[in-house]
Structures are given as C-alpha cells and as structure tokens.
Design a protein around this motif. Structure first.
Motif, short mmCIF file in Angstrom:
data_model
loop_
_atom_site.label_atom_id
_atom_site.label_comp_id
_atom_site.label_asym_id
_atom_site.label_seq_id
_atom_site.Cartn_x
_atom_site.Cartn_y
_atom_site.Cartn_z
N THR A 134 10.67 9.98 4.95
CA THR A 134 10.62 11.43 5.17
C THR A 134 9.45 12.02 4.38
O THR A 134 9.27 11.72 3.20
CB THR A 134 11.92 12.11 4.73
OG1 THR A 134 13.02 11.54 5.44
CG2 THR A 134 11.87 13.61 5.00
N PHE A 135 8.67 12.84 5.05
CA PHE A 135 7.56 13.55 4.42
C PHE A 135 7.87 15.04 4.42
O PHE A 135 8.31 15.59 5.44
CB PHE A 135 6.26 13.30 5.19
CG PHE A 135 5.13 14.19 4.77
CD1 PHE A 135 4.40 13.92 3.63
CD2 PHE A 135 4.79 15.33 5.53
CE1 PHE A 135 3.35 14.76 3.24
CE2 PHE A 135 3.75 16.15 5.15
CZ PHE A 135 3.02 15.87 4.00
N THR A 136 7.66 15.71 3.29
CA THR A 136 7.89 17.15 3.18
C THR A 136 6.64 17.83 2.65
O THR A 136 6.06 17.40 1.66
CB THR A 136 9.07 17.45 2.24
OG1 THR A 136 10.23 16.77 2.70
CG2 THR A 136 9.35 18.95 2.18
N ALA A 137 6.26 18.91 3.32
CA ALA A 137 5.17 19.77 2.85
C ALA A 137 5.75 21.12 2.47
O ALA A 137 6.31 21.82 3.32
CB ALA A 137 4.10 19.92 3.93
N ASP A 138 5.64 21.47 1.20
CA ASP A 138 6.11 22.76 0.70
C ASP A 138 4.95 23.75 0.81
O ASP A 138 3.95 23.65 0.10
CB ASP A 138 6.55 22.60 -0.76
CG ASP A 138 7.13 23.87 -1.36
OD1 ASP A 138 6.72 24.97 -0.94
OD2 ASP A 138 7.98 23.77 -2.25
N VAL A 139 5.08 24.69 1.74
CA VAL A 139 4.01 25.66 2.00
C VAL A 139 4.37 27.05 1.51
O VAL A 139 3.81 28.05 1.95
CB VAL A 139 3.64 25.71 3.50
CG1 VAL A 139 3.03 24.40 3.95
CG2 VAL A 139 4.86 26.06 4.36
N THR A 140 5.30 27.12 0.56
CA THR A 140 5.70 28.42 0.04
C THR A 140 4.53 29.10 -0.68
O THR A 140 3.59 28.46 -1.16
CB THR A 140 6.87 28.29 -0.94
OG1 THR A 140 6.57 27.31 -1.92
CG2 THR A 140 8.15 27.94 -0.22
#
Length: 536
Positions: A134-140
């Motif tokens: 799983t890959f997650t990009a936090d763009v907050t």
C-alpha cells in the motif's frame, strides 16, 4: 531511460477528502476517478508520475494498493521522515509499520526498492503485508485537506527497482538512492571540525568560541581543507542557555559582534559555522505571519511570501558575516508539532493550518528549504530536524539522526551507530550524511568514544567533535589529530557488514579493510587501551 514500475498498475485507488473516503474507479490507461476527483499515473523518466485533480474538494490522502503475495521470509528496511531515532533496521513483514519515502525488500538473492523521487509534493509512505503493498500520499495543507482549485498537482514520482541477482543489500540500497535523487548537492570538500553543543549545551561566549576555534585549528595540519567550528545554540539575542530559542538572529551580551567573531575565527584558521531555528522568533511581527504561539516566541507561517522574505533576509544577514556553514534546525518540529519518531502514518500533529491552503505542507516546506538554500550564498548548509526526502538536492549536509550525547554513552551508541549504518546508502547519493558528533567529556568513557571517533573518521562522512579544550588529554588530542587527518580527505563510503541482523553494526568495511568495534562493554572505563595500528 525506460520507465520503471515493474509491479504493474495498482489494483485499487482511494482518496480521502474532508468528507471521508472515496473509492476511485477505472484504472484504464493509468487513471482513476470519482465524482469531481481524478488520479493518474503517467510514465515519467524512470518512474511514473502520480497526479491529482480535485477542483472542488479538499483532499487529504491518496492510497494505491497492489495485490502482491509475499513469498519466503523477506527482510524489509524503511527510511524515516526526518532523522533516525536508533530504531532503523531490517525486519520481517510488519503490516502496520510505516515506511516513509521508500523501502527495500531483501529476499536472500535480490534487494528490490520501492520509493518516490526526492522533492515530492506530498508526504509519502509505504506499507507491506503478506498480501500486498500500500502506498499513501499525504497531501494535506497543515491540518486540512489541500484545496487545489483548477491546479493539477504532481504529487510524486513513483519508482521501483527489482534489484540484481547477487547484488549485496548495501550496493542495492546505494543504487536505489541514486535513482531517487537526480541532483544531490555535496560539499566542495570533506567536512570535519568542531561544534560546541555537546559540552557547552547553549552556554558559551565570544571568547570561548575563539578558544574552541584555536583548539580545532591546532588539531589540523591540512593546508587546503581547514576544519569547521560551528557556533551552536546560545549566540542569539533571546538565547535561553540551551532552550534552542529562535530569532531575532543577532548576537547577545556574550556575543556582542558576530561579524567580528566570524572574522576572528577565520584568522584562527577555521571555517566558521552558525546555528539557527528559522521558524521561531521572539520578534514583533505582523499578526498574520504567526501560525501559533510557542515557548520562546511564535512560530511563523512559511506559506506566506512575506514570511519567506523575512527568513531570507535573516539568512542573508548571517551569510553576510562571512560564515562558511549554516546549520538550521527544528523545521520539522515547528511545521508539524512532533518529532519524527512519533509521526508514523500521521506526520502532522498540529490543529493549525496554513494561511495558504492551496498548497500542500510538502510544497510549503520545499519553498522554505529553497529560500534558505538560495539565501545562504556560498555557505554550505546542514539541515537538522529537516525532512530527508525534501532536503536531498537542496542541502549539502543532512543531520541524519537524533542527538548523540556528551553525557550518556548509551545514547551515542543507540542513535549514532544505528543512524550511521542504516542511512549510509544516502551518503553521496542524497547529500553528505552526518550521523552527529563525538561528545568528548569526562562523562563518557574514552575507550567507547574513541571507537566512535575512529568509525566516523574512516566512514567518509562528516566528523564533528564537540570537546571542551580544558579537559582534553594528550592521548585524546593525538587521536583527534589522526581522525582529522583521515576526515579531511575523500574516503570510500563505509559499509556496515552485519546490518542485516544487527541494529548496532559492529563489523564495518572502512577504506577497504574490515574493522570490528565493541560498542557495549560495561567495563570500558577499566580497559587498558592498546594501539592496534588502525591509525597507521
């Protein structure tokens, strides 16, 4: 070069907005969408660029999932958000383990790499379990989802290297780090010298720094690569005796004329360096510049152009004094409100957002780091408590681990040796990798500290010694001289030989020779020192 992501297209994609999670559909030609939101993976160079469009929604996270059964008993090594905290290691599969920026997977024959190129516009992490990746990009943007409007955001460039049969994990790690960073910025010469933090701890003066400078200069005979002497916390106007307070970045009663001090340090034969904390200040500034109040002042909001200009002017002032090195600190903590050891899958711990919510926290951080890099002029930069993947390609030197100690050997062993080993593949591929100082005091057994000195000196990485000239013995002085002779010249990158199964590697390949260290001898104070000819 041919685009690489050999695991194929993701099997699923999701986006989290301020309203909750949305499952994206599609996947044809590398694009996924839901109402008003689209995500795409497009070939770009040696990887695939992840792009986001969301004109009407505030987006927090993007998740991609690959269903890939994990065969055998692989060992996994991850990176850290900013500094290492003594816990970097090769481990088996741990599904909840957050692997910031990239990870390596060693199956006994090959070492594969999964990651993103340096300088991404999101905080990116990976997780691996028995059934997939799983890959997650936090763009907050601070505490809120980013509001892109009509802008298309290039989130990150994803990379995968399947590895080469028979390549050592260390060689594979170096190759993958090179793949992730196109343009590492390195110091013009090998870095070595002094830093006053680990014996002064924020309590120093003009005269004491000059004494430190003369001492460090006396320990080096190198004519063309002189040692640094870094003035750490304690010189600034609102210095708190080790409280690491912020600006304004002018001297105090103990440091009445910084430009004169810098000049005198150069006359003493050292390259002057200076510490700062750019986002914290006790100055009176416009209310709209302030993001939140903190101990020692207020933390500035770097999403605003006026704040960046203020920081630029402060750095330019310090550079104008003639410094050769700028050590800037605390940006990770001041931006996100927590240390890297507790960030895990939620880097941000603050309630406050940024005034400009149209850009991600990563984009705002990159603009801050570019401003510091540009304003520093000819001075080299050490980023301390800075985000590793956002520093690579901008700063010459990265403090890659949490503080070592001049008071407690166990902290130096735990933080220093682990950091030096497990982030060594980043040396020369991201930046010059600084695992922190030798803190030479009477509180730390010399027989243990001497080994740390030898390892740093021969590793090819920066060597900083923090030593009170008044307590250094003749034997220690001789050892530092020998260490400086090595550290002043370019050396091969040191390689930890037992790092697959030891979080504090004791076997190292240094300058082509295997060297063994003993990091844990509780009787170290009583051991008789023997000259094994290592220095010769």
């Amino acid at each position: 070069m041919e685009a690489r992501f050999h695991v194929g297209a993701p099997d699923g994609a999701m986006v989290r907005t301020e309203e909750g999670w949305r499952q994206l559909s599609g996947g044809a030609a590398g694009s996924w969408s839901a109402k008003g939101i689209s995500v795409a993976l497009n070939a770009a160079g040696v990887g695939f660029a992840l792009e986001l469009e969301a004109p009407d929604d505030a987006v927090r996270l993007i998740k991609l999932r690959w269903k890939i059964k994990q065969e055998g008993r692989p060992l996994i090594l991850g990176d850290h958000w900013e500094r290492g905290y003594g816990e970097l290691e090769w481990r088996g599969i741990v599904p909840e383990r957050v692997l910031p920026w990239y990870f390596l997977r060693h199956d006994g024959g090959r070492t594969a790499g999964f990651g993103v190129k340096t300088g991404p516009n999101a905080f990116c992490f990976w997780q691996l379990d028995a059934d997939g990746i799983t890959f997650t990009a936090d763009v907050t943007s601070g505490s809120e989802g980013v509001r892109l409007g009509a802008r298309r955001l290039r989130v990150a460039e994803l990379l995968h290297d399947p590895g080469l049969e028979g390549d050592s994990p260390f060689a594979a790690a170096q190759r993958f780090c090179r793949l992730m960073c196109d343009n590492p910025v390195m110091p013009k010469q090998p870095v070595y010298g002094g830093n006053n933090w680990y014996y002064a701890y924020g309590n120093s003066s003009h005269e004491e720094i000059l004494a430190d400078s003369r001492f460090m200069s006396s320990l080096s005979a190198h004519k063309t690569n002189r040692p640094y002497m870094v003035i750490d916390d304690g010189w600034q106007l609102v210095s708190g005796g080790g409280a690491c307070n912020g600006g304004p970045w002018v001297g105090n009663a103990k440091f009445p004329d910084m430009e004169r001090l810098i000049g005198e340090m150069k006359e003493a034969g050292v390259k002057p360096g200076i510490w700062s904390r750019p986002l914290l200040t006790a100055e009176e500034v416009p209310a709209e510049w302030i993001r939140y109040a903190a101990s020692g002042g207020q933390v500035l909001d770097p999403s605003q152009p006026d704040v960046l200009q203020h920081i630029r002017e402060s750095v330019e002032r310090m550079a104008g004094w003639g410094i050769d090195l700028l050590k800037h600190d605390f940006t990770s903590y001041d931006l996100l409100g927590q240390w890297g050891m507790t960030m895990k899958s939620k880097p941000n711990a603050l309630r406050q957002s940024f005034r400009d919510g149209s850009r991600t926290t990563a984009e705002i951080t990159l603009d801050l780091y570019r401003t510091i890099a540009e304003a520093s002029g000819q001075a080299a930069i050490i980023g301390c408590n800075t985000f590793s993947h956002l520093s690579a390609g901008l700063f010459e030197i990265q403090r890659t681990g949490d503080d070592t100690s001049g008071r407690w050997w166990e902290r130096t062993r735990y933080m220093g040796v682990n950091t030096l080993a497990f982030r060594m593949p980043q040396h020369g591929t991201f930046y010059s990798h600084d695992a922190d100082c030798l803190g030479l005091t009477a509180d730390v057994p010399w027989t243990l500290n001497e080994q740390w000195l030898r390892l740093l000196a021969a590793s090819g990485t920066p060597l900083f010694v923090s030593a009170d000239p008044a307590i250094v013995t003749k034997e220690q002085e001789l050892a530092i001289r020998r260490a400086f002779e090595l550290a002043a010249e370019a050396l091969p990158v040191g390689e930890p030989l037992d790092w697959l199964h030891n979080t504090c590697p004791s076997r190292w390949k240094l300058n082509g020779e295997e060297t063994v260290f003993e990091w844990n001898d509780v009787n170290a104070e009583l051991l008789e020192e023997k000259d094994n000819g290592w220095w010769l």
